[in-house]
Design an enzyme around this catalytic site. Structure first.
Site, PDB file in Angstrom:
ATOM      1  N   HIS A   1      14.346  90.527 -21.525  1.00  0.00           N
ATOM      2  CA  HIS A   1      13.697  91.450 -20.597  1.00  0.00           C
ATOM      3  C   HIS A   1      14.585  91.734 -19.397  1.00  0.00           C
ATOM      4  O   HIS A   1      14.707  92.871 -18.954  1.00  0.00           O
ATOM      5  CB  HIS A   1      12.360  90.867 -20.139  1.00  0.00           C
ATOM      6  CG  HIS A   1      11.576  91.779 -19.256  1.00  0.00           C
ATOM      7  ND1 HIS A   1      11.127  93.017 -19.678  1.00  0.00           N
ATOM      8  CD2 HIS A   1      11.165  91.650 -17.963  1.00  0.00           C
ATOM      9  CE1 HIS A   1      10.458  93.608 -18.685  1.00  0.00           C
ATOM     10  NE2 HIS A   1      10.482  92.804 -17.642  1.00  0.00           N
TER      11      HIS A   1
ATOM     12  N   ASP B   1      11.584  97.283 -15.420  1.00  0.00           N
ATOM     13  CA  ASP B   1      10.292  96.634 -15.223  1.00  0.00           C
ATOM     14  C   ASP B   1       9.485  97.416 -14.179  1.00  0.00           C
ATOM     15  O   ASP B   1       9.391  98.640 -14.251  1.00  0.00           O
ATOM     16  CB  ASP B   1      10.516  95.166 -14.833  1.00  0.00           C
ATOM     17  CG  ASP B   1       9.256  94.333 -14.843  1.00  0.00           C
ATOM     18  OD1 ASP B   1       8.867  93.851 -15.922  1.00  0.00           O
ATOM     19  OD2 ASP B   1       8.659  94.165 -13.757  1.00  0.00           O
ATOM     20  N   TRP B   2       8.916  96.740 -13.174  1.00  0.00           N
ATOM     21  CA  TRP B   2       8.145  97.455 -12.151  1.00  0.00           C
ATOM     22  C   TRP B   2       9.016  98.401 -11.328  1.00  0.00           C
ATOM     23  O   TRP B   2       8.523  99.341 -10.719  1.00  0.00           O
ATOM     24  CB  TRP B   2       7.408  96.471 -11.234  1.00  0.00           C
ATOM     25  CG  TRP B   2       5.948  96.424 -11.558  1.00  0.00           C
ATOM     26  CD1 TRP B   2       5.299  95.509 -12.339  1.00  0.00           C
ATOM     27  CD2 TRP B   2       4.936  97.335 -11.121  1.00  0.00           C
ATOM     28  NE1 TRP B   2       3.959  95.807 -12.413  1.00  0.00           N
ATOM     29  CE2 TRP B   2       3.702  96.914 -11.675  1.00  0.00           C
ATOM     30  CE3 TRP B   2       4.951  98.477 -10.316  1.00  0.00           C
ATOM     31  CZ2 TRP B   2       2.511  97.584 -11.456  1.00  0.00           C
ATOM     32  CZ3 TRP B   2       3.754  99.151 -10.099  1.00  0.00           C
ATOM     33  CH2 TRP B   2       2.555  98.716 -10.648  1.00  0.00           C
TER      34      TRP B   2
ATOM     35  N   TRP C   1       0.629  87.860 -20.556  1.00  0.00           N
ATOM     36  CA  TRP C   1       1.350  87.742 -19.287  1.00  0.00           C
ATOM     37  C   TRP C   1       0.433  88.047 -18.106  1.00  0.00           C
ATOM     38  O   TRP C   1       0.444  87.340 -17.091  1.00  0.00           O
ATOM     39  CB  TRP C   1       2.559  88.654 -19.325  1.00  0.00           C
ATOM     40  CG  TRP C   1       3.175  88.977 -17.991  1.00  0.00           C
ATOM     41  CD1 TRP C   1       3.326  90.199 -17.437  1.00  0.00           C
ATOM     42  CD2 TRP C   1       3.728  88.047 -17.045  1.00  0.00           C
ATOM     43  NE1 TRP C   1       3.942  90.103 -16.218  1.00  0.00           N
ATOM     44  CE2 TRP C   1       4.192  88.796 -15.945  1.00  0.00           C
ATOM     45  CE3 TRP C   1       3.872  86.662 -17.029  1.00  0.00           C
ATOM     46  CZ2 TRP C   1       4.795  88.202 -14.841  1.00  0.00           C
ATOM     47  CZ3 TRP C   1       4.469  86.064 -15.917  1.00  0.00           C
ATOM     48  CH2 TRP C   1       4.921  86.831 -14.846  1.00  0.00           C
TER      49      TRP C   1
ATOM     50  N   ASP D   1      13.540  92.590 -25.924  1.00  0.00           N
ATOM     51  CA  ASP D   1      12.403  92.607 -25.006  1.00  0.00           C
ATOM     52  C   ASP D   1      11.135  93.027 -25.758  1.00  0.00           C
ATOM     53  O   ASP D   1      10.971  94.195 -26.113  1.00  0.00           O
ATOM     54  CB  ASP D   1      12.659  93.573 -23.848  1.00  0.00           C
ATOM     55  CG  ASP D   1      11.529  93.546 -22.822  1.00  0.00           C
ATOM     56  OD1 ASP D   1      10.701  92.620 -22.879  1.00  0.00           O
ATOM     57  OD2 ASP D   1      11.478  94.446 -21.977  1.00  0.00           O
TER      58      ASP D   1
END
Length: 298
Positions: free
Chosen positions: A276, A120-121, A161, A247
């Site tokens: 995810h 993710d980030w 999102w 995901d």
């Protein structure tokens, strides 16, 4: 910059999170970043970077498995998350600020020969970090992550999102994490994900992240991310993808990176069960893949 600090009492008796707290004061901001530091201090480090809206708790099942194989495992809480300090304004957070904060950490700890593990980030920051400091990194493992430049169309799920994070008056952290897992989180695990955020005032960092993803070619981060891709396209060190099957946001990112990054050639890429937050669903499989990669570097 007004800053909040979550009381330590919020983190008492978290399930499967026995790790001692370590802190690094980041210059020149004075912000305090928390990190887990397990395994031999003189071993080569495995740097585990979480994403949105989680914290190092996401890696709780993986940290002991990787440290037990002789690696030094470092899992920081990004600023705005976990036990780290939390600036209270959404505009206090920028891609550049997060990069500066994380760079400060690896330089203060003088981490070298790093195996990066990111999702993710954690991938948006970690891939840039490795590209901007390649001399400090020995290998990269990416799970459900990417380094966007704003030149590619974003999936509809991401746009929904982003708007939810920015405009919804209700931002339930634990429920968001649970929705990205295939298995059910226990009430205690949900409480652990909510622990860093005693009230909505503490959630600015979590709300800010989606708006910082480059989605247009003229985004403030686009130039730096394109430069990072130029480095990654010449990256011949090991590059391993460990994506999940479920995901909708990052699906296909693994094959995209395998085609563009030379170090991905010949690696034993895996696809695991999970949503995810694949660390919740397949921690043993991910840890085994990391440990096998680290052994090839010794």
């Amino acid at each position: 910059m007004a800053t909040l600090r979550t009381p330590d009492s919020r983190f008492a008796d978290l399930p499967d999170y026995p790790f001692a707290a370590n802190y690094c004061e980041l210059a020149p901001s004075g912000l305090r970043m928390h990190y887990v530091d397990e395994g031999p201090r003189d071993a080569k480090p495995v740097l585990m970077l979480h994403g949105e809206p989680t914290w190092s708790y996401l890696y709780r099942h993986m940290i002991p498995l990787v440290a037990a194989e002789g690696s030094r495992v470092i899992a920081p809480d990004l600023i705005g998350f976990g036990k780290s300090d939390k600036p209270s304004g959404i505009k206090d957070y920028s891609y550049a600020n997060h990069m500066a904060w994380l760079t400060n950490l690896i330089i203060q700890l003088d981490l070298r020969d790093i195996t990066l593990v990111c999702q993710d980030w954690g991938s948006l920051l970690g891939l840039r970090l490795a590209a901007e400091h390649p001399e400090r990194f020995a290998a990269i493992v990416v799970g459900n992550g990417m380094l966007p430049t704003g030149d590619q169309a974003m999936p509809k799920a991401f746009k929904i999102w982003k708007n939810f994070a920015l405009y919804s008056p209700w931002f339930p952290i634990a429920r968001i994490v649970a929705s990205g897992c295939f298995n059910s989180l226990s009430p205690a695990e949900r409480a652990a994900y909510d622990a860093p955020f005693p009230s909505s005032r503490y959630k600015a960092g979590a709300r800010a992240f989606p708006r910082l993803v480059p989605t247009t070619p003229n985004d403030p981060a686009t130039t730096a991310n394109r430069a990072a891709w130029q480095v990654l396209e010449q990256w011949h060190k090991p590059f391993l993808t460990c994506f999940s099957k479920g995901d909708p946001i990052t699906r296909g990112g693994d094959t995209y990176m395998q085609a563009r990054i030379p170090g991905a050639a010949g690696q034993p890429h895996i696809t695991v069960r999970g949503g995810h937050f694949l660390q919740e669903n397949s921690p043993k499989e991910l840890s085994a893949a990391i440990n096998a990669l680290v052994k090839t570097l010794r």
